[in-house]
Design an enzyme around this catalytic site. Structure first.
Site: not given
Ligand code: SF4
Length: 400
Positions: A322, A101, A56, A211, A61, A139
């Site tokens: 960066s 980094y 992680e 996505c 970076q 995070y």
């Molecule tokens: S449906 Fe929504 S979550 Fe799935 S790839 Fe497309 S934009 Fe991304």
């Protein structure tokens, strides 16, 4: 598998465009997809908290594809928190070399010493305690707590934020105030209580492989049914809206590669700050209107006390950090009139000795290009004759 929300329930939240709902089956569907498609990354071989922590930290970076070899090298050299805590800083920086980094590596070692000294060599298990360690932000603490200790917390890095923003059609740039807490709140309501770490990983994996930032692959998305951006927008990739960024400033600097026989003069940067503790050639910023060669002479003299009679332009090396990029005008300096001040942080090294020191990527580029690459040779050694005649470069012209 248990889920926080009861079957059939939906998560509710407010968006800048009105109420949105996340179907409760999003969690199980996403996990089913993840179990089939997860990439065999080296830090996924087990749930060892130390390895998850190192991974992680690297991934803060560094992209996944680039991080894997650095991770393998680092955990091979430091297989446990105790070996890392015992290591000298130079060894740790050397093992981190190329990943960039370097403050991450220094903080990792510092934190390892705290884990050994104050926690008996075991990473703390809660988000709050993890956040007390140097280099562990909100995070990273959430990622470690969920992945290593099954704590039911949402951990969203850049990929996860983008995916979640598309699910709920978040209209604002991701860095806007209130966006992250809102996305975390909505996702928390569909977080599988039995596998919170896998859920977090699955969201990130979806962002990395399906996505994607541009051109999301919606037709093959396993959770398209839950996505408002897919349902309501012609281009789901338009989310998130990008915040306008100022252009990255460019810094011009001069570098003096001082050669004495088969050795080069190198010095260690002060600890802390950018590239702290790494070794490099003397040099520094070129002032406005200053000739690069004059800047190299001046920097060498100011930093080390050395003066050289002979200077030759080797070329220009460019490197991007960066927040800024550098253009390094590199000169070979020989025939010393005044020797450099030497000490623990400045010395003569052969190429082999330099290879054992931690050095920044820009210095690596200089070595590769001018000592072993295609450019003029800093050692002054003759290169084999080329088959075709070379065009002469006017004296003093950078060769990049
Ligand atoms: S449906 Fe929504 S979550 Fe799935 S790839 Fe497309 S934009 Fe991304």
């Amino acid at each position: 598998m248990r889920f926080v929300s009861h079957p059939g329930a939906v998560a509710r939240g407010r968006s800048s465009t009105g109420a949105e709902r996340l179907p409760a089956r999003l969690g199980p569907e996403l996990l089913r997809w993840f179990d089939r498609h997860r990439r065999p990354l080296p830090w996924r071989r087990d749930r060892d908290p130390y390895r998850i922590w190192v991974a992680e930290t690297l991934l803060q970076q560094t992209r996944v594809a680039q991080a894997a070899p650095y991770f393998e090298r680092f955990v091979a050299r430091f297989p446990s928190v105790r070996t890392l805590a015992r290591a000298r800083e130079g060894e740790v920086l050397k093992s981190w070399e190329g990943a960039g980094y370097y403050a991450r590596a220094r903080r990792l070692r510092h934190a390892a010493r705290i884990v050994v000294g104050e926690h008996g060599g075991r990473l703390p298990r809660t988000v709050e305690a993890l956040e007390q360690l140097p280099g562990v932000g909100p995070y990273t603490a959430r990622a470690i707590a969920s992945l290593a200790f099954d704590r039911p917390v949402v951990a969203l890095e850049a990929n996860g934020l983008r995916v979640a923003a598309r699910w709920v059609r978040e209209q604002r740039p991701l860095a806007s105030a209130g966006v992250r807490p809102r996305l975390e709140r909505v996702l928390a309501s569909v977080l599988p209580s039995g596998r919170p770490g896998s859920f977090n990983e699955a969201v990130m994996e979806l962002g990395e492989t399906v996505c994607r930032p541009r051109a999301p692959r919606c037709p093959v998305c396993p959770v398209a049914f839950a996505c408002r951006a897919r349902r309501e927008l012609a281009d789901p990739g338009a989310i998130p809206r990008s915040a306008t960024r100022p252009p990255r400033p460019r810094v011009r600097a001069a570098v003096a590669v001082v050669v004495l026989g088969d050795r080069w003069l190198v010095q260690r940067r002060p600890p802390g700050g950018l590239l702290g503790g790494l070794w490099e050639f003397p040099g520094g910023r070129i002032e406005t209107g200053e000739d690069p060669r004059d800047a190299a002479r001046r920097e060498l003299s100011e930093e080390t006390g050395a003066k050289a009679r002979r200077w030759r332009a080797l070329g220009i090396v460019r490197h991007a950090y960066s927040h800024f990029s550098v253009e390094l005008h590199v000169f070979r300096a020989t025939d010393l009139q005044a020797p450099p001040r030497l000490g623990a942080a400045r010395r003569w090294v052969t190429r082999e000795e330099l290879a054992r020191l931690p050095i920044p990527r820009a210095t690596q580029k200089i070595v590769e290009r001018f000592a072993a690459g295609t450019g003029p040779d800093v050692t002054g050694a003759r290169r084999p004759a080329r088959p075709r005649a070379r065009r002469r470069r006017p004296r003093g012209t950078p060769g990049a």
